[in-house]
Write an enzyme that holds these catalytic residues in place. Sequence first.
Site, PDB file in Angstrom:
ATOM      1  N   LYS A   1      20.208 -31.845 -20.146  1.00  0.00           N
ATOM      2  CA  LYS A   1      20.637 -31.949 -18.749  1.00  0.00           C
ATOM      3  C   LYS A   1      21.902 -32.798 -18.629  1.00  0.00           C
ATOM      4  O   LYS A   1      22.699 -32.621 -17.719  1.00  0.00           O
ATOM      5  CB  LYS A   1      19.511 -32.533 -17.887  1.00  0.00           C
TER       6      LYS A   1
ATOM      7  N   GLU B   1      16.553 -12.384  -6.357  1.00  0.00           N
ATOM      8  CA  GLU B   1      17.349 -11.637  -7.319  1.00  0.00           C
ATOM      9  C   GLU B   1      16.458 -10.655  -8.093  1.00  0.00           C
ATOM     10  O   GLU B   1      16.815  -9.501  -8.323  1.00  0.00           O
ATOM     11  CB  GLU B   1      18.004 -12.635  -8.292  1.00  0.00           C
TER      12      GLU B   1
ATOM     13  N   GLU C   1      31.327 -24.315 -12.013  1.00  0.00           N
ATOM     14  CA  GLU C   1      30.376 -24.175 -10.901  1.00  0.00           C
ATOM     15  C   GLU C   1      29.429 -25.370 -10.771  1.00  0.00           C
ATOM     16  O   GLU C   1      28.685 -25.474  -9.802  1.00  0.00           O
ATOM     17  CB  GLU C   1      29.554 -22.894 -11.054  1.00  0.00           C
TER      18      GLU C   1
ATOM     19  N   GLU D   1      16.019 -16.952  -7.194  1.00  0.00           N
ATOM     20  CA  GLU D   1      15.735 -16.163  -8.389  1.00  0.00           C
ATOM     21  C   GLU D   1      14.753 -15.027  -8.079  1.00  0.00           C
ATOM     22  O   GLU D   1      14.918 -13.895  -8.545  1.00  0.00           O
ATOM     23  CB  GLU D   1      15.163 -17.091  -9.471  1.00  0.00           C
TER      24      GLU D   1
ATOM     25  N   CYS E   1      16.991 -21.615 -15.957  1.00  0.00           N
ATOM     26  CA  CYS E   1      17.019 -23.009 -15.510  1.00  0.00           C
ATOM     27  C   CYS E   1      17.023 -24.000 -16.654  1.00  0.00           C
ATOM     28  O   CYS E   1      17.155 -25.196 -16.441  1.00  0.00           O
ATOM     29  CB  CYS E   1      15.902 -23.319 -14.527  1.00  0.00           C
TER      30      CYS E   1
ATOM     31  N   SER F   1      19.537 -14.627 -14.796  1.00  0.00           N
ATOM     32  CA  SER F   1      19.574 -14.975 -13.382  1.00  0.00           C
ATOM     33  C   SER F   1      20.777 -15.887 -13.161  1.00  0.00           C
ATOM     34  O   SER F   1      21.000 -16.834 -13.912  1.00  0.00           O
ATOM     35  CB  SER F   1      18.292 -15.709 -13.006  1.00  0.00           C
TER      36      SER F   1
ATOM     37  N   GLU G   1      24.479 -30.331 -19.198  1.00  0.00           N
ATOM     38  CA  GLU G   1      24.592 -29.335 -18.135  1.00  0.00           C
ATOM     39  C   GLU G   1      25.522 -29.797 -17.010  1.00  0.00           C
ATOM     40  O   GLU G   1      26.169 -28.976 -16.348  1.00  0.00           O
ATOM     41  CB  GLU G   1      23.201 -29.004 -17.556  1.00  0.00           C
TER      42      GLU G   1
ATOM     43  N   CYS H   1       9.326 -28.125 -20.301  1.00  0.00           N
ATOM     44  CA  CYS H   1       9.903 -29.451 -20.042  1.00  0.00           C
ATOM     45  C   CYS H   1       8.926 -30.593 -20.310  1.00  0.00           C
ATOM     46  O   CYS H   1       9.346 -31.702 -20.650  1.00  0.00           O
ATOM     47  CB  CYS H   1      10.391 -29.535 -18.613  1.00  0.00           C
TER      48      CYS H   1
END
Lengths: 181, 587, 545
Positions: free
Chosen positions: B362, B285, B371, B282, B303, B323, B365, B515
Amino acid sequence: MVGEGSDSVFGKILTIMTSETLDQGQMSCEEIRKNIQKYVDKWRNVEGSLIMVLHDIQEDIGYVPREWAMEIGKALDIKLARIYEVLTFYHYFKLKPQGKHSIHVCTGTACHIKGAPAILEILKTQLGFNVGETTADRLFNLDVVRCVGACGLAPAVVIDGEVNGKSTPEKIIEKVKSLQS
Amino acid sequence: MNTEIIKATINGTPVEVPAGTKILEAARKVHIKIPTLCKHQDLLPSGGCGLCIVRVKGSPKMFRACTTPLENGMDITTHDAEIVETRKTVLELILSNHPDECLTCGRNTNCELQRLSAEFGIRDDKIKRYVPDLPKDASTGSIIIDARKCIKCGRCVQVCQEIQNVWALSFLHRGINTKMAPCGDISLAESPCIRCGQCAAHCPTGAIVEKDDVPAVWDALHNPEKFCTVQIAPAVRVSLGEEFGLPPGTDLTKKIYAALRRLGFKAIFDSNFSADLTIMEEASEFVDRFTKNPSSLPLVTSCCPSWTDFMEKMHPDFIDHFSSAKSPQQMMGAMVKTYFAQKNNIDPAKIFQLSIMPCTAKKFELERCKEMKSSGYPDVDCSITTREFARMIKQSGIDFDSIPEEKADSILGEHSGAGVIFGTTGGVMEAALRTAYNVITGKNLEKEAIDIQSVRGLDGVKEATIGVGNFNVRVAVAHGLANVEYILDKVREAKQQGKESPYHFIEVMACPGGCIGGGGQPYGVTDNLRQKRMAGIYQCDRNCPVRCSHDNPEIKKIYADFLGSPRSEKAHELLHTHYQSRPIYQR
Amino acid sequence: MTPSELNQLRDSLKAAHKNVKKCLHVCVGSGCLSSKSETFIPAIQKEIQAQGLKEYTVKGVGCRGLCAAGPLVSSEPDGTLYHEVTEADVKGIVENLNGIKNNEKVYNTDTPFFKKQKKIVLENAGEIDPCSIDEYICADGYTALTKVLTSMNPQQVIDTISTSGLRGRGGAGFPTGRKWGMMAKSVSKDGKKFVVCNGDEGDPGAFMDRSMMEADPHRILEGMIIAGYAVGSDQGFVYVRAEYPLAVKRFQLAIEKAREKNLLGKNILGSSFSFDIEIRLGAGAFVCGEETALIASIEGKRGSPSPRPPFPTTSGIWGKPTMINNVETFANVAPIINRGGDWFASIGTDKSKGTKVFALTGHVTNSGLIEVPMGTTLREIVFDIGGGCLNGKKFKAVQTGGPSGGFITEKDLDTPISYENLQNLGSIMGSGGMVVLDEDDCMVDITRFYLRFCVDESCGKCAPCRIGGYQLLQILENILRGRGTPEDLPQLKQICHAMQKASLCGLGQTAPNPVLSTMKNFEDEYKAYIEGGVKYARQKSKGKS
């Protein structure tokens, strides 16, 4: 000095209550968008207008279909959650198409003590109607209303916008049966 | 604003509080607890449950302590026979509308309603129970709504609408038929729900809980064919202790490693490592955009799966700013099933990768898009929350308090301080800046400057300008999704006026506090608790010998051995993803 | 329009009015309209022409109260009243304009029903055409507004209202002058303040507000405009039930006509004061009569009440100071301004001033809308005005205050009506529903009726009301099925008390009142169900009074 508008109101209620409430959910999004434009134009700049918009939709098509609610939400930037919170809170709003004929049994205090329960009972037992529901043949809708202001004529039953004062179970059954045929 | 001090008495004890303080809080100051089931410190009081009634001398009515501000000269009684009796009846009424299923409930022993009825000594069901038969909503695979257990306190609805601005949950109907439900006769999965789990974290009962994936984990662990591996997220280590009676913020990293090994995991990794990896990708990037293509700024962190879901649904115009780096959870999975598998000669098909996360999103996710299977297998097979993990430890008979500390497994376990601070709001930004600084200037931030204080703390929106060599990097950090609009609107406005973006780099985490305040964390979160967990995270960072991701020796090794360089072709294949506009309502 | 232009208009209207020798007033209130009374107007017109009676005319007017005898037609100014009129009676009525010849439909007005009433709020009902602003102006309408704008400052207006002793007619009886004073002092950052007329009358069996809105909408508008001036607001809302389409329509028309004449809008009557009014519709939620719920509803949200403080006069619609008054309260404003606070204060009792409108219904001979001075006894209302129970049955109780009220029995009938007296009897004034029950009425059943109403209308926000009401209803249903147990009675009381103490808003706090009131006055009826079953209880309740 005859009033400029004292005449047509009951006619208007009549049209609201009897208008053929076809299932409007089948329209495409574009058609719905076109249809709701007039409400959007009317209410866009009025704060807190959601309830008024829903009134307008219901007045025009008899209920508020989910698809219309979604499009209104998009157009007026109101979350669908808020729209449904409101739609389900206020008993006036209908989420499903209504029957061809509407039967509103007044259950105000005066009508209650003068025999409204017996009328409701016979509609349920003899004709199998349920309060708040449309009959399977989509012909009737049975609802209770709190007070139609005809306390002097209690018990009152409003059928398709027409007040039937001093009703009895027999008279109402007869009237409903005449609409069935 | 209110500097006026209010003087009053509560149960005969004088109390002084700033004007505007509610009786409930004022009472706490003089060590009196008034029961409530609806008031939560994160939320505005609604006055729903009716338990916090108190008497104010001179008034025949009772007042709600949660909503009534203390006034000068008030003489308040919080407990007398009639008040307690009334509260007890109200509690009995609430219980009469709640299923009698405590023993099989996800909140058994941890339920606010259960605790209060125990405290009030309710011993029989005097009032006939009425619980309508409502189906469970398990449509999301992350969060389960059992509306029968809902006491209509409104916390979840408030958090979903006001703190998170998601508007997936709402109150439908009214009176005894009032129902907490996704908007408009749809399932939660069809609603705008982003699976952040803040509803579950704030629910006082078992009406909203995470989907329990513990049985699936046991199945894998008991399957001799499976090679079970695990990663733990940064924020889990500072909150897990609360489930075992330890103070919030206690760093339990090494005890967790030990427990995991005893549970039967063959390789124990740390998401801190993959957080370092995320930073490598990241930050690279960012530096690329910053130095070569400033018009593509701001870069927005990605994230947090709830945040990316929210963005795809509500703010698709920001997709290009996201990102493409995957989250640490997914990077770890991809590395385990490729690099680790190859290195150790294990068939990746047999690897079971568990992630222990502070998060309910999560779980979602794992299957977010294709991907997430870049290794050819699901990168991560299963994700459980901190709460589920605590239950596993308890089920396994491990005496967690006394278990000796152990280390993680090498190569995907070593981490820098930058990796661990991913667990708190501002942490991803700080970690990325530490590395970006190095990339741009060739040097690391100096000793004290490495703690980038301006992006830390619990303010909903944090804006800062950081000097990086000859450049000034303008950053913004938001947490609690209702705070995002402000930042995005500023960017949009600048874009519209053809001006330079007000920010170069934006970090967003969905949950308040990041988190550490995640939807899968131990119950009872408040700002005070968030601060303690946050302090624990920053202590972990300070304890790390290596503070920057690019200095993590294992990170260096993995690039040298396997990935080549950040954003190489291989890195792209395994460590990056894409975003696409999605409908807000699936129906 | 300027004040003097308005006066000129009024003078010319009055002059024209003098030329009309007689006018037939056809009631076009909801009750009479339901018998198609509006069709009489063209029929009468035609008949007048046919009989060549040039100096006579006809018009529709608002409800004159005696709904049970409707449709009503009256001949003015002589006051001959015709009841239960049908199309066939039209010819005879018109013929009578030249002297009574056909008297089978003539109603005797020399009765206590008419004599014992005192009309302030309803003085125009039955007299003027509610759809004509000219008629209102002709009946000295908007003179109070003119007076206020030309000769009084806001504080003087508030002082006059305070002097009058007017109290909120929506139920609790909060002093109106004090409310206006609080509102006038409230500051709003952007200067916005709202005046709201609460027309969300929802009591089952109460139709006072509806009748007023249908009969004399301009009177309410005038009261609101004066309130706006007194408290410094430039925006008003009228919140009306959607179930009252006629009231909505007449109100909307009144607003438009008032705007045309510059009685609403910018610089009213050439003054520096601007005020406009918007109509907002309710949608079938009784709880929206509660002030904070009404505010939420105007904001387009669920009508859930919020805890107070903050009070609406501090923070109401969109956080701005908001003053909500009931329809009848506003209708009292213009007469008070015109005739003075002292005049109003001279009517009624020590603490309850003026008159009160009641919807008298149930098993009473003359059901309908009445207005009596405060201090009139319940006995006068039920037996003199109401004519006693229908068909000579024995009186059992009178229920006041709707679902929040209680039952008053024979022994307390000589109590003069006032806010305090009704409260001391375990009931409330409420908005004005009054239901007479006779010896045949089962009190447990009536209690269930009110309770079911409250359960249906509970917003569901707070647990005591949401669950408590439901559980009370279940217990009552059980008792009425003959399945009650002796433990039910203490449990009813326990839940009632918890609801009173712990409910969030007035709806939940008062929902147990009918239960407690009947348990106090008619405990034997409950016991009869529990001890002897349904049949025994029914017989027993008929046997006593």
